[in-house]
Write a protein that holds these residues in place. Structure first.
Motif, PDB file in Angstrom:
ATOM      1  N   VAL A 148      17.098  26.428   8.868  1.00  0.00           N
ATOM      2  CA  VAL A 148      17.432  26.574   7.458  1.00  0.00           C
ATOM      3  C   VAL A 148      16.765  27.818   6.878  1.00  0.00           C
ATOM      4  CG1 VAL A 148      17.341  25.488   5.194  1.00  0.00           C
ATOM      5  CG2 VAL A 148      17.658  24.098   7.222  1.00  0.00           C
ATOM      6  N   GLU A 193      28.176  23.551  14.393  1.00  0.00           N
ATOM      7  CA  GLU A 193      28.710  22.990  13.146  1.00  0.00           C
ATOM      8  C   GLU A 193      28.777  24.052  12.058  1.00  0.00           C
ATOM      9  OE1 GLU A 193      29.734  19.900  12.495  1.00  0.00           O
ATOM     10  OE2 GLU A 193      29.313  19.049  14.461  1.00  0.00           O
ATOM     11  N   ALA A 221      14.359  22.250  13.480  1.00  0.00           N
ATOM     12  CA  ALA A 221      15.589  21.987  12.739  1.00  0.00           C
ATOM     13  C   ALA A 221      15.430  22.551  11.333  1.00  0.00           C
ATOM     14  CB  ALA A 221      15.862  20.496  12.678  1.00  0.00           C
ATOM     15  N   LEU A 222      14.168  22.600  10.873  1.00  0.00           N
ATOM     16  CA  LEU A 222      13.884  23.210   9.574  1.00  0.00           C
ATOM     17  C   LEU A 222      13.985  24.728   9.672  1.00  0.00           C
ATOM     18  CD1 LEU A 222      10.602  21.311   8.619  1.00  0.00           C
ATOM     19  CD2 LEU A 222      12.914  20.639   8.065  1.00  0.00           C
ATOM     20  N   LEU A 276      23.711  22.311  18.035  1.00  0.00           N
ATOM     21  CA  LEU A 276      24.542  21.508  17.131  1.00  0.00           C
ATOM     22  C   LEU A 276      24.700  22.197  15.784  1.00  0.00           C
ATOM     23  CD1 LEU A 276      25.930  18.669  16.598  1.00  0.00           C
ATOM     24  CD2 LEU A 276      23.780  18.053  15.541  1.00  0.00           C
ATOM     25  N   ILE A 277      23.553  22.677  15.265  1.00  0.00           N
ATOM     26  CA  ILE A 277      23.573  23.342  13.963  1.00  0.00           C
ATOM     27  C   ILE A 277      24.445  24.595  14.030  1.00  0.00           C
ATOM     28  CG2 ILE A 277      22.141  24.619  12.300  1.00  0.00           C
ATOM     29  CD1 ILE A 277      19.890  22.580  13.061  1.00  0.00           C
TER      30      ILE A 277
END
Lengths: 280, 320
Positions: free
Chosen positions: A119, A277, A115-116, A273-274
């Protein structure tokens, strides 16, 4: 494993008690293999194979050429693989690297590393690097007590001695890099090719911390006390205990958070999801 | 033209901020003391090239103490910050005085008269204990406290549920082991420097220091931190975990330079400074012990910082 250690500490009353106590190393490796199968599933053989190969190669190069650990050393035991390294030492590397890897995972505050990654790629690489550095320290700090005890008891001999209770400093750098490189390869591979291993936060999840404490602090702490070198024990405690204390805190916090009853490394859902979104 | 406009706009903002006295003086002081302490340490390590460089280097301890004082006031509040430092100094004074005058708990040792190095001023002692030594205890304990708090925050739990009196011993143990690792490097160096020495010909097994001294100090720090953390939690619970309360534990996911500065100060204060001295005394083994003991806690602190920083950014991406 814990029983084997107890058998070695308490006075011998039972038949074969000492023989059982001497099998501690093998029982530890057995524990590690079962634990790895539970946590890494089909990737366990890859990790354990990698750990064994890295440990064995470093030992063979170290005893033959003096590479990796800075100078040549030799084992005093009679049964040795290729006449160089005892088999028990080779397989102990599996336990050392796996315990380091799994304790770092317990300490790791990120529930989901990838999840990092979404980014920033640099961030995820730095993160993996930090985790592997921690693995390296876990292995190295274990050797801070293990090596002086074995050198003092005549388990192995460093050809030219060294600054740290007769052990060269380069040996510890070697221990660090063997564990660091092994886990960095595996962690980088896991980062590129994530896999689904939901882990329940239960006692088994925490067990490597106890195994590390028994292996590093209890076993060698008692041996150093018996040898009359309590300073090895105090160094061992001071350098290993931060990991144990922080891993215990992490376990307590992860266990008490309802959504963390299991830690999933399956990040597919999060990435989707990321992405979804992010495009909105 | 556009650049000019932007510059004008920035200048106007600065002027407005100055007019409104909208400057956080404490943050400015923290930043200044942080930069000065790094420069002061560099002045010690580098050979003398500018006038008063040595004197500037001797100020290092005081600059770190200044940093700790400002940082604690900013992040835990004036009352808590002063109480924390006061508690550390008083506990250290009792411990050191007990040891130097009666040989209680830590063995019987005496502090040598080290001539004060800044502009020839005399060395100050309180009940036979150097003032510098008392400051050092407050610095080490406070930096350990910051590191532990950052690690705790990295797990991003709901503090109103997880921050209980049952958790205090775990946090206090981590504080204590971090400080113990500082002592594992600094005490043998102090013995080498003859800053203190054990009386009655006592030569401890750990580089001249008795093993029970480390254990006793560990327990002392545990007690200090257990008391302070319980007191702090009592205040937090009274205010019902109000996020506006000045507390490191309630900063949540908000991370800034304030959170990461103590990690660097800790490394410079304990590892680089004493590591360099260990090298001077030809004790590379002590550098190994110091590195093995202190670096892992800093790395775990960095991991926590990364998680707080990057997961927050991930939240922004997902709009959560």
């Amino acid at each position: 494993m814990a029983l084997s250690e107890i058998a070695g500490i308490v006075p011998a009353y039972l038949p074969h008690q000492i023989t059982f106590a001497r099998q501690f190393g093998y029982i530890l490796v057995l524990f590690v293999v079962f634990h790895a199968l539970r946590s890494l599933k089909f990737r366990a053989p890859i990790f354990l194979g990698l750990a064994f190969a890295a440990g064995a190669l470093s030992e063979l190069l170290g005893t033959t050429y003096g590479w990796i650990y800075g100078q040549r050393y030799y084992y005093t035991a009679s049964d040795k693989v290729f006449g160089l390294v005892p088999f028990s030492v080779l397989i102990t590397w599996i336990a050392v690297i796996y315990l380091a890897y799994s304790i770092t995972n317990i300490i790791d505050p990120a529930k989901n590393l990838l999840a990092l990654k979404k980014v920033t790629r640099v961030g995820s690489f730095i993160y993996v690097l930090l985790l592997s550095t921690l693995d390296g320290f876990l292995a190295m700090n274990l050797d801070m007590i293990l090596d002086p005890v074995y050198v003092r008891s005549g388990g192995w001999v460093w050809q030219d001695g060294g600054a740290y209770f007769g052990v060269p400093i380069s040996n510890f750098i070697g221990w660090f890099f063997v564990a660091f490189a092994t886990t960095l390869i595996f962690r980088s591979y896991s980062l590129r090719k994530p896999f689904n291993t939901a882990q329940k936060i239960d006692f088994i999840f925490f067990a490597p911390v106890i195994a590390y404490a028994i292996f590093g602090i209890v076993k060698y702490g008692i041996l150093s006390y018996v040898m009359g070198h309590i300073e090895y024990a105090i160094i061992g405690i001071s350098v290993m205990f931060p990991f144990i204390a922080i891993a215990t805190l992490s376990y307590q916090l992860k266990r008490s958070t309802p959504e963390s009853t299991s830690i999933s490394l399956d990040i597919t859902k999060d990435i989707n999801l990321i992405q979804t979104e992010g495009t909105r | 033209m556009r650049i000019g406009n932007v510059t004008d706009f920035k200048e106007a903002k600065i002027i407005k901020a100055l007019k409104n006295k909208n400057i956080d003086y404490l943050t400015v002081l923290i930043t200044i003391s942080f930069i000065l302490l790094l420069l002061s340490q560099a002045a010690v390590i580098l050979s003398v090239i500018v006038p008063y460089q040595k004197e500037f280097g001797y100020l290092f301890k005081y600059l770190v103490f200044g940093f700790v004082l400002f940082h604690s006031i900013k992040t835990i509040g004036v009352k808590n910050g002063l109480f924390f430092i006061g508690l550390c100094v008083i506990a250290a004074l009792i411990g050191e005085y007990g040891a130097t005058s009666h040989g209680w708990f830590y063995g019987h040792y005496v502090f040598a008269d080290v001539p004060y190095k800044i502009l020839g001023l005399p060395s100050y002692k309180v009940l036979g204990v150097p003032l510098e030594g008392l400051f050092s205890w407050a610095i080490s304990i406070y930096l350990a406290y910051c590191i532990t708090n950052l690690i705790f925050r990295g797990y991003k739990t709901d503090v109103s549920r997880t921050l209980t009196y049952g958790l205090i011993p775990f946090l206090a143990v981590i504080d204590s082991i971090i400080v113990m690792n500082v002592n594992m490097l600094t005490d043998p160096i102090a013995i080498q420097e003859r800053a203190f020495y054990y009386t009655g010909g006592v030569v401890g097994k750990y580089f001249g220091i008795p093993v029970f001294t480390s254990v006793s100090w560990f327990l002392t720090i545990f007690l200090i931190m257990f008391l302070f953390r319980s007191y702090e939690l009592r205040g937090i619970k009274r205010r019902k975990f109000d996020p506006s309360l000045t507390s490191q534990l309630l900063r949540g996911r908000t991370v800034s330079a304030l959170d990461i500065m103590p990690l660097f100060v800790f490394l410079v204060w304990a590892l680089i400074r004493y590591g360099a001295l260990a090298l001077v005394y030809n004790h590379v083994d002590l550098i190994l012990i110091g590195t093995a003991g202190m670096v892992p806690s800093v790395i775990i602190g960095l991991l926590a910082y990364f998680v707080l920083k990057y997961e927050k950014e991930a939240d922004n991406v997902t709009g959560r």
